[in-house]
Write a protein that holds these residues in place. Structure first.
Motif, PDB file in Angstrom:
ATOM      1  N   GLU A  48      16.362  45.224  75.450  1.00 12.10           N
ATOM      2  CA  GLU A  48      17.033  44.010  74.987  1.00 12.10           C
ATOM      3  C   GLU A  48      18.449  43.914  75.545  1.00 12.10           C
ATOM      4  OE1 GLU A  48      16.685  44.033  70.732  1.00 12.10           O
ATOM      5  OE2 GLU A  48      14.520  43.705  70.803  1.00 12.10           O
ATOM      6  N   ALA A  49      19.156  45.026  75.595  1.00 17.29           N
ATOM      7  CA  ALA A  49      20.515  45.037  76.152  1.00 17.29           C
ATOM      8  C   ALA A  49      20.477  44.671  77.637  1.00 17.29           C
ATOM      9  CB  ALA A  49      21.164  46.406  75.947  1.00 17.29           C
ATOM     10  N   ALA A  50      19.489  45.173  78.361  1.00 14.82           N
ATOM     11  CA  ALA A  50      19.357  44.842  79.786  1.00 14.82           C
ATOM     12  C   ALA A  50      19.069  43.356  79.964  1.00 14.82           C
ATOM     13  CB  ALA A  50      18.250  45.685  80.424  1.00 14.82           C
ATOM     14  N   ALA A  51      18.250  42.787  79.087  1.00 10.05           N
ATOM     15  CA  ALA A  51      17.942  41.352  79.167  1.00 10.05           C
ATOM     16  C   ALA A  51      19.190  40.517  78.899  1.00 10.05           C
ATOM     17  CB  ALA A  51      16.835  40.996  78.179  1.00 10.05           C
ATOM     18  N   CYS A  52      19.992  40.938  77.934  1.00  6.46           N
ATOM     19  CA  CYS A  52      21.245  40.225  77.649  1.00  6.46           C
ATOM     20  C   CYS A  52      22.189  40.294  78.838  1.00  6.46           C
ATOM     21  CB  CYS A  52      21.914  40.793  76.397  1.00  6.46           C
ATOM     22  SG  CYS A  52      21.056  40.381  74.872  1.00  6.46           S
ATOM     23  N   GLU A  53      22.254  41.448  79.472  1.00 10.59           N
ATOM     24  CA  GLU A  53      23.092  41.612  80.664  1.00 10.59           C
ATOM     25  C   GLU A  53      22.596  40.714  81.796  1.00 10.59           C
ATOM     26  OE1 GLU A  53      23.750  44.896  84.107  1.00 10.59           O
ATOM     27  OE2 GLU A  53      23.730  45.673  82.063  1.00 10.59           O
ATOM     28  N   ALA A  54      21.281  40.619  81.955  1.00 15.79           N
ATOM     29  CA  ALA A  54      20.705  39.766  82.996  1.00 15.79           C
ATOM     30  C   ALA A  54      21.036  38.300  82.742  1.00 15.79           C
ATOM     31  CB  ALA A  54      19.196  39.971  83.060  1.00 15.79           C
ATOM     32  N   LEU A  55      20.942  37.892  81.497  1.00 11.07           N
ATOM     33  CA  LEU A  55      21.256  36.506  81.156  1.00 11.07           C
ATOM     34  C   LEU A  55      22.725  36.195  81.420  1.00 11.07           C
ATOM     35  CD1 LEU A  55      20.148  33.867  80.126  1.00 11.07           C
ATOM     36  CD2 LEU A  55      20.592  34.677  77.794  1.00 11.07           C
ATOM     37  N   GLU A  56      23.598  37.098  81.070  1.00 18.67           N
ATOM     38  CA  GLU A  56      25.023  36.909  81.323  1.00 18.67           C
ATOM     39  C   GLU A  56      25.305  36.856  82.822  1.00 18.67           C
ATOM     40  OE1 GLU A  56      28.814  35.943  80.757  1.00 18.67           O
ATOM     41  OE2 GLU A  56      27.250  35.986  79.232  1.00 18.67           O
TER      42      GLU A  56
END
Length: 92
Positions: free
Chosen positions: A78-86
């Motif tokens: 989930e943290a990686a997905a948030c980083e990707a979105l940012e």
């Protein structure tokens, strides 16, 4: 233009690559941000280099979630997905 391909099973990367190739052919620049695919190499990793700088692929995921031997905690995915979105927001 922003296109998002989602769903279970196969076909998302293939669909995205087809759209990207058509866009580059029309003189557009393309950034493909992969949210799930992890650090392993795939054919598109090498093929897109022939179209640089007009087509770039950036992998931000940690791999498939809960399958194919995945042992990472879901929170890490989930943290990686948030980083990707940012990252995608900044690039846009």
């Amino acid at each position: 233009m922003i296109l998002v391909f989602t769903g279970n099973g196969k076909g998302k990367t293939t669909a995205a690559l087809g759209q990207a190739l058509r866009a580059v052919g029309e003189g557009k620049r393309v950034l493909m941000v992969q949210f799930i695919k992890g650090p392993w190499k795939s054919g598109e990793d090498e093929a897109h280099k022939a179209l640089l700088p007009n087509f770039r692929i950036v992998k931000k995921g940690k791999g498939f979630v809960g399958i194919l031997g995945d042992t990472l905690p879901r929170a890490e995915h989930e943290a990686a997905a948030c980083e990707a979105l940012e990252y995608a927001r900044k690039e846009i």
